[in-house]
Design a protein around this motif. Structure first.
Motif, short mmCIF file in Angstrom:
data_model
loop_
_atom_site.label_atom_id
_atom_site.label_comp_id
_atom_site.label_asym_id
_atom_site.label_seq_id
_atom_site.Cartn_x
_atom_site.Cartn_y
_atom_site.Cartn_z
N ASN A 210 0.84 -1.19 0.00
CA ASN A 210 0.00 0.00 0.00
C ASN A 210 0.89 1.25 0.00
O ASN A 210 2.12 1.15 -0.03
CB ASN A 210 -0.97 -0.02 1.18
N GLU A 215 1.40 -2.54 4.46
CA GLU A 215 0.55 -3.70 4.22
C GLU A 215 0.76 -4.20 2.79
O GLU A 215 1.13 -3.45 1.89
CB GLU A 215 -0.93 -3.37 4.41
N ASP A 217 -1.15 -7.02 -0.22
CA ASP A 217 -2.37 -7.75 -0.57
C ASP A 217 -2.04 -8.73 -1.69
O ASP A 217 -1.93 -8.35 -2.85
CB ASP A 217 -3.48 -6.79 -1.01
N THR A 219 -3.90 -11.10 -2.65
CA THR A 219 -5.14 -11.68 -3.18
C THR A 219 -5.62 -10.92 -4.42
O THR A 219 -6.66 -11.25 -4.98
CB THR A 219 -6.26 -11.65 -2.13
N THR A 220 -4.87 -9.91 -4.86
CA THR A 220 -5.25 -9.18 -6.06
C THR A 220 -5.10 -10.09 -7.28
O THR A 220 -4.36 -11.08 -7.25
CB THR A 220 -4.35 -7.95 -6.25
N ARG A 410 -4.31 -15.57 0.37
CA ARG A 410 -4.86 -15.02 1.63
C ARG A 410 -3.93 -15.31 2.79
O ARG A 410 -3.70 -14.45 3.65
CB ARG A 410 -6.25 -15.60 1.88
N THR A 413 -0.86 -13.13 2.61
CA THR A 413 -1.22 -11.77 3.00
C THR A 413 -1.28 -11.62 4.51
O THR A 413 -0.71 -10.68 5.08
CB THR A 413 -2.58 -11.39 2.39
N ASN A 417 1.56 -9.43 6.52
CA ASN A 417 1.07 -8.22 7.17
C ASN A 417 1.39 -8.23 8.67
O ASN A 417 1.64 -7.17 9.26
CB ASN A 417 -0.43 -8.05 6.94
#
Length: 428
Positions: A210, A215, A217, A219-220, A410, A413, A417
């Motif tokens: 981000n 963070e 992600d 799962t994109t 997932r 991630t 994180n």
């Protein structure tokens, strides 16, 4: 680096010693900064003696934590954000501005990964310099194995897509009696997963972190596609993976033994071939980094170089060594050796072109430079060292069909994180 924030002031390039001889403590690898280099530097710089320590990450962290660091330290450009966020490295701009041998305008963009503006890499002051580097996603291949399989060789000018590459690798792979005789493709699985997967995400126009690098992600769509490629690669059995590791953890012996048709390694890999048989030298070629998506990005995974710790005792003398190592005889030797791309624009013409494969690799490498880009670097996790155990664990589960690729994304991630949060809490 896990050492706490160091708050010592930088004395700057105008600080001076009392004129007595000084001992410069240097932590590096002895095959990169050799005894001959040290003797030459000491001869050219009377009054400076070098106390050499072989590079050891654990020992370095202990020295940094005790505020007794070396004066000159080996470090990678990619991953430097963590140390810079902790204030561990000296700003080099005041030295660069006064130097007659190292100029900012001569620094190739790989050095930008050593820059830090207090929030992210790529801008702000320099906190280290790269000795050499490679765009590590490029491909080396054996033309003879392509001919045996009756497959057209890879283009040395146009990149192949990752999907096409996997299909080619399947055709090149040879199995007999349940054993693999020739692997179609090696991706140096044991060395790094984070960097190539990050590159795949960037090539699709995605982001790894981000905006404030706290963070991720995975799962994109872009991340899942990259993860799925690695799962498909391992399931296809076309190259060493976590389920079928290379005998010595690297592709080289397989490639030199004509048991691997393609290996994903940087320009530096060509240094291995100069003293090999004509059969090898006449059949190797280098191709551009493959692409996943519409954006060509071909970064370095490391960019090894050096920095001067914030609490170094002899910064002026360390800078003299920096100038000697990065622009003096050692740098000329490196550039001519073919074991990496120089960190300086002015030294690019020194790269070897005597042998046909060297000339071809030089041309491909020069054309590839415009796509170098930068890998993202969060100061809160430190790149491959933090990512790879998590990626390997969940990719293995997906390869074995214990979970879906989406579920692996997932899980990755969530775990990464948590690591990012821990890292931010430690730095503050």
């Amino acid at each position: 680096m896990t050492a706490p924030l160091l708050a010592a002031c930088d004395a700057g390039p105008d600080s001076s010693t009392d004129g007595n001889a000084v001992t410069l403590t240097v932590m590096y690898k002895n095959n990169e900064l050799t005894k001959e280099h040290i003797a030459d530097f000491e001869a050219k710089n009377p009054g400076i003696n070098i106390n050499f320590i072989e590079y050891d990450g654990t020992r370095l962290n202990a020295m940094l934590a005790s505020n007794e660091p070396p004066d000159f330290v080996r470090g990678a450009a990619v991953g430097s954000a963590a140390g810079n966020a902790q204030g561990l490295a000296t700003e080099l701009d005041p030295y660069l501005d006064k130097s007659t041998v190292l100029k900012k305008e001569d620094l190739l963009p790989v050095n930008d990964s050593f820059r830090w503006d207090g929030k992210r890499i790529g801008q702000g002051p320099y906190y280290g310099l790269a000795k050499d580097w490679s765009q590590d996603a490029t491909l080396w291949y054996n033309k003879a194995l392509f001919e045996q399989a009756r497959i057209p060789p890879l283009s040395t000018t146009e990149p192949v897509s990752y999907d096409e590459l996997l299909e080619i690798a399947k055709k090149l792979t040879q199995k007999s009696g349940g054993k693999t005789q020739v692997y179609g493709l090696g991706v140096e699985w044991a060395w790094n997963l984070w960097a190539p997967i990050s590159m795949m995400i960037l090539q699709q126009g995605g982001q790894v972190y981000n905006a404030d690098l706290t963070e991720t992600d995975m799962t994109t769509p872009q991340a899942v596609r990259a993860l799925r490629w690695y799962v498909d690669f391992a399931r296809a059995g076309v190259g060493p993976s976590v389920l079928d590791p290379a005998p010595d953890g690297a592709d080289l012996s397989l490639f030199l033994g004509k048991r691997m048709a393609i290996t994903q390694d940087g320009y530096w890999y060509g240094g291995n071939f100069a003293k090999e048989s004509d059969e090898i030298k006449n059949n190797v070629a280098m191709a551009p980094a493959p692409v996943m998506g519409d954006k060509r990005v071909s970064p370095t995974y490391a960019g090894w170089g050096a920095y001067i710790p914030t609490n170094a005792t002899h910064k002026n003398e360390a800078w003299k060594l920096m100038e000697y190592f990065m622009a003096g005889p050692p740098s000329v030797e490196r550039a001519k050796s073919g074991w990496g791309i120089p960190g300086l624009k002015s030294q690019l013409p020194l790269m070897p072109q005597e042998l046909p494969y060297q000339k071809q690799a030089y041309q491909t490498a020069q054309a590839e430079l415009q796509y170098a880009g930068q890998l993202p670097d969060s100061p809160y996790i430190g790149g491959a060292g933090g990512w790879d155990p998590v990626l390997s664990k969940h990719l293995q589960r997906a390869i074995k069909n214990e979970i879906t690729v989406e579920a692996a994304g997932r899980a990755i991630t969530d775990e990464v994180n948590k690591l990012l949060k821990q890292g931010k809490d430690q730095i503050g």
